[in-house]
Design an enzyme around this catalytic site. Sequence first.
Site, PDB file in Angstrom:
ATOM      1  N   ARG A   1     -31.285  46.247  31.289  1.00 22.39           N
ATOM      2  CA  ARG A   1     -32.300  46.985  30.517  1.00 22.39           C
ATOM      3  C   ARG A   1     -32.429  48.431  30.978  1.00 22.39           C
ATOM      4  O   ARG A   1     -32.702  49.322  30.162  1.00 22.39           O
ATOM      5  CB  ARG A   1     -33.650  46.286  30.645  1.00 22.39           C
ATOM      6  CG  ARG A   1     -33.675  44.976  29.903  1.00 22.39           C
ATOM      7  CD  ARG A   1     -34.923  44.217  30.229  1.00 22.39           C
ATOM      8  NE  ARG A   1     -35.015  43.023  29.406  1.00 22.39           N
ATOM      9  CZ  ARG A   1     -35.828  42.016  29.684  1.00 22.39           C
ATOM     10  NH1 ARG A   1     -36.617  42.053  30.726  1.00 22.39           N
ATOM     11  NH2 ARG A   1     -35.859  40.968  28.890  1.00 22.39           N
TER      12      ARG A   1
ATOM     13  N   LYS B   1     -35.095  22.508  19.922  1.00 20.80           N
ATOM     14  CA  LYS B   1     -36.146  22.047  19.001  1.00 20.80           C
ATOM     15  C   LYS B   1     -36.090  22.706  17.632  1.00 20.80           C
ATOM     16  O   LYS B   1     -35.883  23.920  17.535  1.00 20.80           O
ATOM     17  CB  LYS B   1     -37.514  22.358  19.600  1.00 20.80           C
ATOM     18  CG  LYS B   1     -37.806  21.549  20.838  1.00 20.80           C
ATOM     19  CD  LYS B   1     -39.147  21.950  21.378  1.00 20.80           C
ATOM     20  CE  LYS B   1     -39.534  21.082  22.563  1.00 20.80           C
ATOM     21  NZ  LYS B   1     -40.720  21.619  23.234  1.00 20.80           N
TER      22      LYS B   1
ATOM     23  N   GLY C   1     -37.684  37.526  21.895  1.00 16.20           N
ATOM     24  CA  GLY C   1     -38.772  37.222  20.961  1.00 16.20           C
ATOM     25  C   GLY C   1     -38.886  38.230  19.833  1.00 16.20           C
ATOM     26  O   GLY C   1     -39.153  37.868  18.687  1.00 16.20           O
TER      27      GLY C   1
ATOM     28  N   GLY D   1     -32.496  34.893  23.492  1.00 13.58           N
ATOM     29  CA  GLY D   1     -32.488  34.051  24.691  1.00 13.58           C
ATOM     30  C   GLY D   1     -31.176  33.409  25.055  1.00 13.58           C
ATOM     31  O   GLY D   1     -30.249  34.077  25.525  1.00 13.58           O
TER      32      GLY D   1
HETATM   33  P1  AMP Z   1     -34.006  26.914  22.632  1.00 16.38           P
HETATM   34  O1  AMP Z   1     -34.804  27.536  23.746  1.00 16.38           O
HETATM   35  O2  AMP Z   1     -34.819  26.075  21.701  1.00 16.38           O
HETATM   36  O3  AMP Z   1     -33.090  27.880  21.956  1.00 16.38           O
HETATM   37  O4  AMP Z   1     -33.085  25.856  23.353  1.00 16.38           O
HETATM   38  C1  AMP Z   1     -32.082  26.200  24.262  1.00 16.38           C
HETATM   39  C2  AMP Z   1     -31.830  24.992  25.077  1.00 16.38           C
HETATM   40  O5  AMP Z   1     -31.429  23.930  24.235  1.00 16.38           O
HETATM   41  C3  AMP Z   1     -30.736  25.165  26.088  1.00 16.38           C
HETATM   42  O6  AMP Z   1     -31.282  25.147  27.372  1.00 16.38           O
HETATM   43  C4  AMP Z   1     -29.831  23.941  25.851  1.00 16.38           C
HETATM   44  O7  AMP Z   1     -29.466  23.300  27.036  1.00 16.38           O
HETATM   45  C5  AMP Z   1     -30.708  23.045  25.027  1.00 16.38           C
HETATM   46  N1  AMP Z   1     -29.939  22.108  24.213  1.00 16.38           N
HETATM   47  C6  AMP Z   1     -28.895  22.368  23.403  1.00 16.38           C
HETATM   48  N2  AMP Z   1     -28.404  21.245  22.876  1.00 16.38           N
HETATM   49  C7  AMP Z   1     -29.125  20.218  23.377  1.00 16.38           C
HETATM   50  C8  AMP Z   1     -29.083  18.808  23.214  1.00 16.38           C
HETATM   51  N3  AMP Z   1     -28.176  18.243  22.422  1.00 16.38           N
HETATM   52  N4  AMP Z   1     -29.993  18.063  23.877  1.00 16.38           N
HETATM   53  C9  AMP Z   1     -30.899  18.655  24.673  1.00 16.38           C
HETATM   54  N5  AMP Z   1     -30.998  19.986  24.867  1.00 16.38           N
HETATM   55  C10 AMP Z   1     -30.122  20.763  24.224  1.00 16.38           C
END
Ligand code: AMP
Length: 397
Positions: free
Chosen positions: A35, A198, A377, A354
């Site tokens: 940054r 999620k 974000g 992220g």
């Molecule tokens: P997010 O912060 O929602 O973008 O999620 C990112 C996280 O999702 C990362 O740390 C990944 O390890 C996790 N992730 C990706 N695929 C899976 C999966 N099939 N099961 C559980 N976690 C996952």
Amino acid sequence: MQTIDNYNFKNKKALIRVDFNVPLNDKFEITDDTRMRAAVPTIKKVLAGGGSVILMSHLGRPKNGPEDKFSLKHIQKHLEELLGVPVKFADDCIGESAKQQAAELKPGEVLLLENLRFYKEEEKGDEGFAQKLASLGDVWINDAFGTAHRAHASTAVIAKFFPNDKLFGYVMQGELESVDKVMHNPTRPFTAIMGGSKVSSKIEIIMNLLDKVDNLILGGGMIYTFKKAMGGHIGNSICEDDKLDLALNIMKLAKEKGVNLVLAAQTVAADAFSNDANTQLVPSMEIPDGWQGLDIGPESIAAFSKIIEESKTILWNGPVGVFEMPKFAVGTKAVADAIVKATAKGAFSLVGGGDSVAAINQFDLADKVSYVSTGGGALLEYIEGKELPGITAIRGK
Ligand code: AMP
């Protein structure tokens, strides 16, 4: 329109909101200066134009006023090295001494103000505080894309004190150009790849993208909510049971809008959430009890890669597997490789938000895609279609 490139900085004091919120270790050494490096061109432009620079930033999350571990003095020396000129430090971002130090600043000189968040007024967007900051400079430059989604004193409220002298810095300009290229007038086909754990955290982005993309590829943990909603058996895979209807609705909307929605059909299932787990390849609709989906399988890699490589505009947010564990990073690496290939063939690719940034850096491919956003974000909210106060403050509505 006034821009950093056509503004006359001669004898002007430029008050620049930068994002120097860098990670420090317990010896107060900077562990990632990305940054800070990003802000250098904006600072140098002002200095080269005959102006002086007053830098303001936040660092960390101080709770109750000044705290040594959040002091920006820890970055002063490294900033001097990056800029190649001495950097003065004001141990308070407002008040008499800051005012005096700012007033004494000569063209070519740089002053770094202490952490803005030592004052609660910063995050509250307090107008009086913004006015005190504003009194230090002649022109305000916002170059902190990472906080552009916040209506804080230094990122947005301050704009009213510079009706004719407010500009984006080069970081902001670059971010806006690339995200606008993707979200408005994309060259088609336009493909978005979304992953992560999620659906709930990506709903608004998915909804907004359904009006824009040709292909929406979904991978990662979020697909098991869709698979379950479709009547699939997902074993122990991550799932949001309260989002089953939403998943069905997204599928229905995609159909209505003519979007090619592609969910990973093949899964690498594991018998534990561990890099040492046993694995097997299974259809994503048929994951045995006791097993969980942690990556996409080779058939889905092939299907995703084909679509990505034929795309002309690509947006990638979120890993398609648990890429932090090498055993389940294969799908995410393949997505990155396909994006790199498409980019080499002339596609515009934006990676942001992220974990996909962490992934592209982990694979050492950041310089082989068109743009890697620093915005987290802020980028996601922009893609969601929200108005960002730090942008509106300069560009208007
Ligand atoms: P997010 O912060 O929602 O973008 O999620 C990112 C996280 O999702 C990362 O740390 C990944 O390890 C996790 N992730 C990706 N695929 C899976 C999966 N099939 N099961 C559980 N976690 C996952």
